[in-house]
Design a protein around this motif. Structure first.
Motif, short mmCIF file in Angstrom:
data_model
loop_
_atom_site.label_atom_id
_atom_site.label_comp_id
_atom_site.label_asym_id
_atom_site.label_seq_id
_atom_site.Cartn_x
_atom_site.Cartn_y
_atom_site.Cartn_z
N THR A 5 -20.51 5.99 3.79
CA THR A 5 -20.66 5.71 5.11
C THR A 5 -20.89 4.35 5.34
OG1 THR A 5 -21.75 7.83 5.52
CG2 THR A 5 -22.04 6.16 7.11
N PHE A 6 -21.49 3.45 4.66
CA PHE A 6 -21.91 2.17 4.79
C PHE A 6 -20.62 1.38 4.38
CE2 PHE A 6 -22.51 -2.06 3.10
CZ PHE A 6 -23.44 -2.68 4.30
N GLN A 7 -19.82 1.96 3.41
CA GLN A 7 -18.59 1.35 2.98
C GLN A 7 -17.35 1.34 4.15
OE1 GLN A 7 -16.79 3.07 -0.59
NE2 GLN A 7 -16.78 1.17 -1.78
N ARG A 8 -17.25 2.68 4.48
CA ARG A 8 -16.21 2.74 5.53
C ARG A 8 -16.66 1.90 6.79
NH1 ARG A 8 -16.18 9.37 4.98
NH2 ARG A 8 -15.02 9.40 3.11
N VAL A 110 -9.22 -2.04 -1.61
CA VAL A 110 -8.07 -2.42 -1.55
C VAL A 110 -7.07 -1.32 -0.82
CG1 VAL A 110 -6.03 -3.45 -2.67
CG2 VAL A 110 -8.30 -3.72 -3.43
N PRO A 111 -6.91 -1.53 0.29
CA PRO A 111 -5.83 -0.31 0.93
C PRO A 111 -4.48 -0.49 0.28
CG PRO A 111 -7.04 -1.72 2.56
CD PRO A 111 -7.00 -2.24 1.43
N VAL A 112 -3.75 0.62 -0.02
CA VAL A 112 -2.49 0.53 -0.36
C VAL A 112 -1.73 1.81 0.24
CG1 VAL A 112 -1.09 0.56 -2.45
CG2 VAL A 112 -3.24 -0.59 -2.44
N PHE A 113 -0.49 1.23 0.67
CA PHE A 113 0.64 2.46 1.14
C PHE A 113 1.71 2.51 -0.09
CE2 PHE A 113 4.80 3.45 2.19
CZ PHE A 113 4.60 4.72 2.95
N THR A 114 1.74 3.79 -0.68
CA THR A 114 2.84 4.15 -1.57
C THR A 114 3.68 5.11 -1.19
OG1 THR A 114 1.09 3.43 -3.41
CG2 THR A 114 2.94 4.89 -4.05
N GLY A 115 4.96 4.85 -1.30
CA GLY A 115 5.85 5.80 -0.69
C GLY A 115 7.16 4.95 -0.35
N SER A 116 8.17 5.62 0.61
CA SER A 116 9.41 5.03 1.01
C SER A 116 9.24 4.28 2.14
CB SER A 116 10.48 6.08 1.10
OG SER A 116 9.89 7.00 2.32
N PHE A 117 9.85 3.21 2.39
CA PHE A 117 10.26 2.52 3.52
C PHE A 117 11.51 2.73 4.22
CE2 PHE A 117 7.01 0.73 0.79
CZ PHE A 117 6.18 0.13 1.62
N GLY A 118 11.22 2.52 5.52
CA GLY A 118 12.43 2.61 6.61
C GLY A 118 12.73 1.36 6.94
N ARG A 119 13.80 1.26 7.95
CA ARG A 119 14.13 -0.23 8.52
C ARG A 119 14.16 0.32 10.11
NH1 ARG A 119 13.74 -0.95 3.68
NH2 ARG A 119 15.39 -1.49 2.40
N VAL A 136 1.78 7.94 0.93
CA VAL A 136 0.35 8.10 0.95
C VAL A 136 -0.33 6.69 1.24
CG1 VAL A 136 -1.66 8.58 -0.33
CG2 VAL A 136 0.30 9.97 -0.73
N TYR A 137 -1.00 6.81 2.36
CA TYR A 137 -2.07 5.31 2.58
C TYR A 137 -3.41 5.77 2.12
CZ TYR A 137 -4.14 1.74 5.35
OH TYR A 137 -4.92 0.70 5.63
N ALA A 138 -3.73 4.87 1.11
CA ALA A 138 -4.93 5.10 0.60
C ALA A 138 -5.77 4.08 1.10
CB ALA A 138 -4.98 5.26 -0.87
N LEU A 139 -6.94 4.21 1.66
CA LEU A 139 -7.98 3.12 2.11
C LEU A 139 -8.56 2.30 1.05
CD1 LEU A 139 -9.23 4.46 5.61
CD2 LEU A 139 -7.92 2.40 5.27
N GLY A 140 -8.97 3.28 -0.07
CA GLY A 140 -9.65 2.50 -1.22
C GLY A 140 -11.07 3.06 -1.18
N ASN A 141 -11.34 3.83 -0.33
CA ASN A 141 -12.82 4.28 -0.02
C ASN A 141 -12.96 5.86 -0.17
OD1 ASN A 141 -11.71 5.04 2.25
ND2 ASN A 141 -13.16 4.14 3.64
N GLY A 142 -11.80 6.42 -0.72
CA GLY A 142 -11.79 8.05 -0.68
C GLY A 142 -11.04 8.52 0.31
N GLY A 196 -1.20 -6.10 7.58
CA GLY A 196 -2.68 -5.87 7.60
C GLY A 196 -3.18 -4.48 7.20
N VAL A 197 -4.47 -4.61 7.14
CA VAL A 197 -5.11 -3.11 7.13
C VAL A 197 -4.88 -2.42 8.23
CG1 VAL A 197 -7.43 -1.96 6.85
CG2 VAL A 197 -7.10 -4.27 5.52
N VAL A 198 -4.74 -0.98 8.09
CA VAL A 198 -4.38 -0.03 9.09
C VAL A 198 -5.65 0.89 9.33
CG1 VAL A 198 -3.06 1.74 10.08
CG2 VAL A 198 -1.96 0.12 8.99
N MET A 199 -6.29 1.03 10.37
CA MET A 199 -7.36 2.08 10.70
C MET A 199 -6.80 3.21 11.57
SD MET A 199 -9.67 0.70 8.48
CE MET A 199 -11.08 2.02 8.81
N PHE A 200 -6.85 4.19 11.10
CA PHE A 200 -6.33 5.17 12.12
C PHE A 200 -7.68 6.07 12.75
CE2 PHE A 200 -2.68 5.27 8.97
CZ PHE A 200 -1.82 5.26 9.75
#
Length: 334
Positions: A5-8, A110-119, A136-142, A196-200
């Motif tokens: 919780t603190f990490q998020r 370290v947030p990372v998006f892995t997948g395909s990119f559009g234009r 998949v967009y992984a925030l790095g915190n689970g 930058g980082v995306v927070m949904f």
């Protein structure tokens, strides 16, 4: 062990090292202000490049200091602790697929998006970008967002200055620690700067309606922003031309006196710019296709040159001075 919780909360509230660059422009590493070759041949061969702006390392094969379509590149950052991510670029120099490190939050997340990119064409930057499309967009915190992504451009403080936009997502929000899943529509809680980082947050009808209305209002405002920037460009060019012409006139013994002729030239140019004159009828195709500020400068300086002198030698010198002024202005504007 730091609690989840603190990490998020730290990730959401920390100052984010978001890139001010666009999400993914065509990758040309020849600009020494942003890229430094740290190993190998980064022009036409195998090399490792340091992206100084985002503090990332990118390694792979280069051709003319650019990425090669279909080649595999590896990207890493000090916070990834030696882990490298794959990237693949298309013929247009934009990312096709792979992993994009999206800024950094607190606690070495370290947030990372892995997948395909559009234009997509960014209406407020007048540039084509590569944006997350599916993956998949992984925030790095689970927490991971798995599904389809879209990008909605935002104007920011002024169109054409900083790449900003809202990211919309539909799919599964997965909590790997709690082994839970929530399916639905999500949207970034604020406009994202560059990569930058995306927070949904869960999308609400009132918020989506507000974004839609803001987008259309900004499109109208952006017209004025771009007109102002074109005007500023014209004046930068005008000042550069005036400086070159003043030097030419001061060193001339013809033309009825350097001072008076130079003054007349300067005021003809300034007057034409202030009155926002348009290109005359019968302009050649090249002039008609030039950008507005260049076309205006060509028209005004052409008229001024005709009034300044009948001395062909001085006229040629002035024409070169005008060309030099335009060249210097263009170089300064890059």
């Amino acid at each position: 062990m730091i609690g989840k919780t603190f990490q998020r909360r730290a990730l959401a509230t920390a100052l984010l090292a978001a890139s001010m660059a666009p999400c993914a422009h065509a990758l040309d590493i020849s600009n020494a202000d942003f890229y430094k070759c740290v190993q190998g041949d980064c022009r036409n061969g195998q090399g490792i490049v340091h992206d100084m702006y985002q503090n990332q390392m990118l390694e792979g094969n280069w051709q003319g200091s650019k990425t090669i379509p279909g080649e595999r590149y590896l990207v890493s950052h000090p916070l990834t602790k030696g882990k490298k991510y794959e990237q693949f670029y298309g013929a247009d120099g934009l990312m096709d697929r792979g992993s994009q490190i999206r800024g950094f939050g607190a606690m070495n997340i370290v947030p990372v998006f892995t997948g395909s990119f559009g234009r997509m064409d960014h209406a407020f930057m007048r540039a084509r970008l590569a944006v997350p499309y599916e993956g998949v967009y992984a925030l790095g915190n689970g927490i991971e967002y798995r599904g389809r992504f879209d990008y909605m451009p935002a104007k920011g403080t002024e169109a054409g200055r900083i790449t900003m936009g809202h990211i919309i997502f539909y799919g599964d929000k997965v909590d790997l620690e709690d082994n839970s899943k929530e399916t639905g529509l999500f949207v970034s809680n604020s406009a994202v700067v560059g990569g930058g980082v995306v927070m949904f947050m869960p999308a609400r009808p009132d918020y989506m309606a507000l974004l839609q209305q803001q987008y259309h209002r900004d499109l109208q405002i952006a017209v004025g922003d771009f007109k102002q920037q074109e005007s500023e460009k014209a004046w930068r060019t005008a000042f550069a031309i005036l400086g070159q012409v003043a030097l030419t006139m001061a060193g001339s013994s013809g033309g009825g006196g350097g001072g008076s002729s130079g003054n007349r030239f300067a005021m003809d140019l300034v007057s034409g710019l202030m009155k926002n004159a348009t290109a005359p009828e019968g302009s050649n195709t090249a002039a008609a296709n030039a950008d507005p500020s260049t076309r205006l400068i060509q028209m005004v300086t052409g008229a001024a040159l005709g009034k300044v002198t009948g001395d062909s030698a001085l006229s040629n010198s002035l024409a070169k001075a005008v060309a030099s002024g335009i060249e210097k202005s263009n170089a300064a504007g890059k």
